[in-house]
Write an enzyme that holds these catalytic residues in place. Structure first.
Site, PDB file in Angstrom:
ATOM      1  N   LYS A  22       0.846  -1.218   0.023  1.00 55.26           N
ATOM      2  CA  LYS A  22      -0.016   0.150   0.023  1.00 55.26           C
ATOM      3  C   LYS A  22       0.909   1.309  -0.019  1.00 55.26           C
ATOM      4  O   LYS A  22       0.633   2.165  -0.561  1.00 55.26           O
ATOM      5  CB  LYS A  22      -0.838   0.004   1.213  1.00 55.26           C
ATOM      6  N   ASN A  23       2.029   1.396   0.876  1.00 47.36           N
ATOM      7  CA  ASN A  23       2.658   2.649   1.113  1.00 47.36           C
ATOM      8  C   ASN A  23       3.502   2.697  -0.002  1.00 47.36           C
ATOM      9  O   ASN A  23       3.830   4.111  -0.449  1.00 47.36           O
ATOM     10  CB  ASN A  23       3.486   2.774   2.166  1.00 47.36           C
ATOM     11  N   ARG A  93      -4.576  10.036   3.662  1.00 47.36           N
ATOM     12  CA  ARG A  93      -3.407  10.830   3.720  1.00 47.36           C
ATOM     13  C   ARG A  93      -2.616  10.939   2.469  1.00 47.36           C
ATOM     14  O   ARG A  93      -1.804  11.998   2.290  1.00 47.36           O
ATOM     15  CB  ARG A  93      -2.826  10.222   5.007  1.00 47.36           C
ATOM     16  N   CYS A 117      -6.347   7.992   8.548  1.00 41.90           N
ATOM     17  CA  CYS A 117      -6.639   7.637   9.718  1.00 41.90           C
ATOM     18  C   CYS A 117      -6.455   8.701  10.786  1.00 41.90           C
ATOM     19  O   CYS A 117      -5.350   9.542  10.565  1.00 41.90           O
ATOM     20  CB  CYS A 117      -5.858   6.446  10.170  1.00 41.90           C
ATOM     21  N   ARG A 122      -0.771  15.823  11.870  1.00 36.29           N
ATOM     22  CA  ARG A 122       0.074  15.349  10.592  1.00 36.29           C
ATOM     23  C   ARG A 122       0.470  16.500   9.689  1.00 36.29           C
ATOM     24  O   ARG A 122       0.043  16.555   8.476  1.00 36.29           O
ATOM     25  CB  ARG A 122      -0.704  14.256   9.802  1.00 36.29           C
ATOM     26  N   PRO A 123       1.479  17.327  10.388  1.00 35.24           N
ATOM     27  CA  PRO A 123       1.768  18.661   9.609  1.00 35.24           C
ATOM     28  C   PRO A 123       2.662  18.015   8.230  1.00 35.24           C
ATOM     29  O   PRO A 123       3.271  17.130   8.288  1.00 35.24           O
ATOM     30  CB  PRO A 123       2.759  19.010  10.486  1.00 35.24           C
ATOM     31  N   ILE A 124       2.330  18.968   7.361  1.00 34.84           N
ATOM     32  CA  ILE A 124       3.039  18.783   6.035  1.00 34.84           C
ATOM     33  C   ILE A 124       4.309  20.035   6.118  1.00 34.84           C
ATOM     34  O   ILE A 124       4.606  20.271   4.892  1.00 34.84           O
ATOM     35  CB  ILE A 124       2.155  18.779   4.951  1.00 34.84           C
ATOM     36  N   ASP A 125       4.671  20.400   7.059  1.00 36.17           N
ATOM     37  CA  ASP A 125       5.566  21.456   6.877  1.00 36.17           C
ATOM     38  C   ASP A 125       6.920  21.059   6.213  1.00 36.17           C
ATOM     39  O   ASP A 125       7.505  21.762   5.678  1.00 36.17           O
ATOM     40  CB  ASP A 125       5.920  22.085   8.401  1.00 36.17           C
ATOM     41  N   GLN A 126       7.578  19.861   6.518  1.00 34.12           N
ATOM     42  CA  GLN A 126       8.642  19.348   5.734  1.00 34.12           C
ATOM     43  C   GLN A 126       8.346  19.257   4.491  1.00 34.12           C
ATOM     44  O   GLN A 126       9.290  19.470   3.677  1.00 34.12           O
ATOM     45  CB  GLN A 126       8.968  18.078   6.525  1.00 34.12           C
ATOM     46  N   ASP A 305       3.082   0.969  12.057  1.00 34.06           N
ATOM     47  CA  ASP A 305       2.125   0.371  11.461  1.00 34.06           C
ATOM     48  C   ASP A 305       1.878  -1.175  11.675  1.00 34.06           C
ATOM     49  O   ASP A 305       0.922  -1.540  11.808  1.00 34.06           O
ATOM     50  CB  ASP A 305       2.158   0.343  10.007  1.00 34.06           C
ATOM     51  N   ARG A 397      -8.947   0.097   3.381  1.00 32.17           N
ATOM     52  CA  ARG A 397      -8.206   1.092   2.961  1.00 32.17           C
ATOM     53  C   ARG A 397      -6.839   0.461   2.774  1.00 32.17           C
ATOM     54  O   ARG A 397      -5.852   0.909   1.708  1.00 32.17           O
ATOM     55  CB  ARG A 397      -7.933   2.278   3.949  1.00 32.17           C
TER      56      ARG A 397
END
Length: 427
Positions: A22-23, A93, A117, A122-126, A305, A397
């Site tokens: 999946k990932n 996500r 989930c 879950r910041p996306i700053d990076q 996970d 999912r």
């Protein structure tokens, strides 16, 4: 409203085939946007996150053809719209990988903040830091992320935290940028290597994937390719633990044993027997399960996970075990559901103390996220009596044909629909 109904107490016996990861798939599918010719992707898992990704590609103008159950031909040349549909993007996500791919190809992208989930912040700053280092301008307005660039130039990217998503997005954005990009403090998960291998098979120049420094020399053209997604290490680990929890004997096929080492090492400490082959592992239990301590960490540490699944197994072990969560602050939300089944677990922040009772009892429970749902399936298989699991759309999912695979191993599990609020299907 779909549910899994499990009558526990049966040992899992036989063979199970693991699907594509999946990932890896949820990054490789958006990465096809970067290609200048059609691509064929094989070993694609039949899960809802993949269905959503394929739908997004189709809605944006790509031609998507299903060649068989696990193989798709995608032609991205018809993409004209660089805005990912809101309703689709907010369901998972991994929709943020469309940011990197669209920015890399078209120098602009608009995507809603990621869903998926509820595991905490879950910041996306990076991710945005990486895009900025390549020359992009980034804004967030009313839950939508906009990134634009007149041109992308290679740059030095240092990630303040080890982030799988930011590493992959940085790769996607840098593949067609001018010059050399260096990503430092990069994540090292197998699916990052898989993404790099896929892009390299199209003519990209990526070196160092799987280490903490990745170097990317931008190219002007990416050709067609046929590429198979790696096996899913988390699905494999889930079936390994299910076999152990039921004291069964299962051959887990289509795996990369090297990717499973962090899971295998801990299972052996708990008392599980594991025999490795070229592309499979046999898992069986012929003695007592014993306590251990676990801390989740980025690869090559024990994967977050797999934390709910192995915590469930430790409920069946002898003694007191300690599990420390090193990635997500809300990963222990599933513990209340395990307590309904007789588990003795106390949680303080990111630390759980498990008093092994050696048994669990069937009960009505809810899956609060993807891996929590897998843990509840394992608990139900090992429990005495009947377990009913609600909100199984979380499980679907990330796990392809879960109940059918378990049925072939001898589990008494069925999926049933009950009147109620309908779960919106991905496709």
């Amino acid at each position: 409203m779909d549910k899994f109904i499990i009558k526990g107490g049966r040992k899992l016996m036989g063979e199970v085939e693991i699907s594509g990861a999946k990932n890896a798939a949820v990054a490789i599918l958006p990465a096809v946007i970067l290609a200048d010719e059609p691509c064929v992707i094989e070993n694609v898992p039949n899960i809802s996150d993949v269905s959503i990704s394929l739908r997004i590609l189709y809605e944006m103008g790509a031609q998507v053809d299903m060649l068989n159950e696990t193989t798709y031909r995608i032609d991205p040349r018809g993409i004209l719209n660089c805005c990912v549909p809101y309703e689709s993007a907010r369901q998972m996500r991994a929709s943020y990988y469309f940011l990197g791919a669209l920015l890399g190809k078209y120098h602009r992208a608009r995507v809603s903040m990621p869903g998926g989930c509820p595991l905490g912040d879950r910041p996306i700053d990076q991710h945005l830091k990486a895009f900025t280092a390549l020359g992009a301008k980034c804004t967030i307005d009313h839950g939508m992320v906009d990134v634009t660039a007149d041109r992308l130039r290679g740059g030095q990217i240092y990630l303040d935290v080890v982030s799988v998503g930011a590493t992959m997005n940085a790769i996607l954005a840098a593949v067609r940028a001018e010059g050399l990009t260096v990503i430092e403090n990069a994540a090292k998960e197998p699916h990052i290597v898989d993404l790099a291998n896929f892009l390299n098979s199209m003519g990209a120049d990526i070196m160092g994937a799987g280490t903490d420094v990745i170097k990317i020399r931008g190219v002007g053209y990416l050709h067609s390719t046929t590429y198979a997604v790696i096996p899913d290490q988390i699905e494999a680990g889930t079936f390994m633990i299910a076999a152990a929890a039921t004291k069964g004997d299962v051959l887990v096929k289509n795996v990369t044993p090297k990717h499973l080492e962090p899971i295998t090492n801990k299972l052996e400490k708990i008392g599980v027997n594991i025999e490795e082959f070229d592309d499979s592992v046999r898992v069986w239990v012929d003695g007592p399960l014993v306590k251990t301590s676990i801390q989740t960490m980025p690869h090559p540490g024990f994967p977050t996970d797999m934390q709910p699944q192995i915590t469930t197994l430790l409920c069946l072990a002898e003694g007191t075990s300690i599990v420390k969560e090193g990635v997500w602050e809300q990963r222990f939300r599933y513990v209340d559901e395990l307590r309904r089944m007789g588990a003795d677990i106390s949680v303080d922040g990111k630390v759980a103390v498990i008093e092994g009772t050696g048994k669990l009892m069937g009960a009505p429970v809810k899956a609060c996220d993807l891996r929590a749902g897998a843990a509840l399936i394992i608990a139900g298989l090992a429990a005495t009596g009947v377990t009913e699991i609600e909100d199984i759309y979380h499980i679907e999912r990330g796990y392809a044909c879960m109940e059918q695979k378990l049925q072939k191993l001898g589990a008494d599990i069925v999926k049933k629909s009950f009147p109620g609020v309908s779960v919106k299907k991905a496709m």
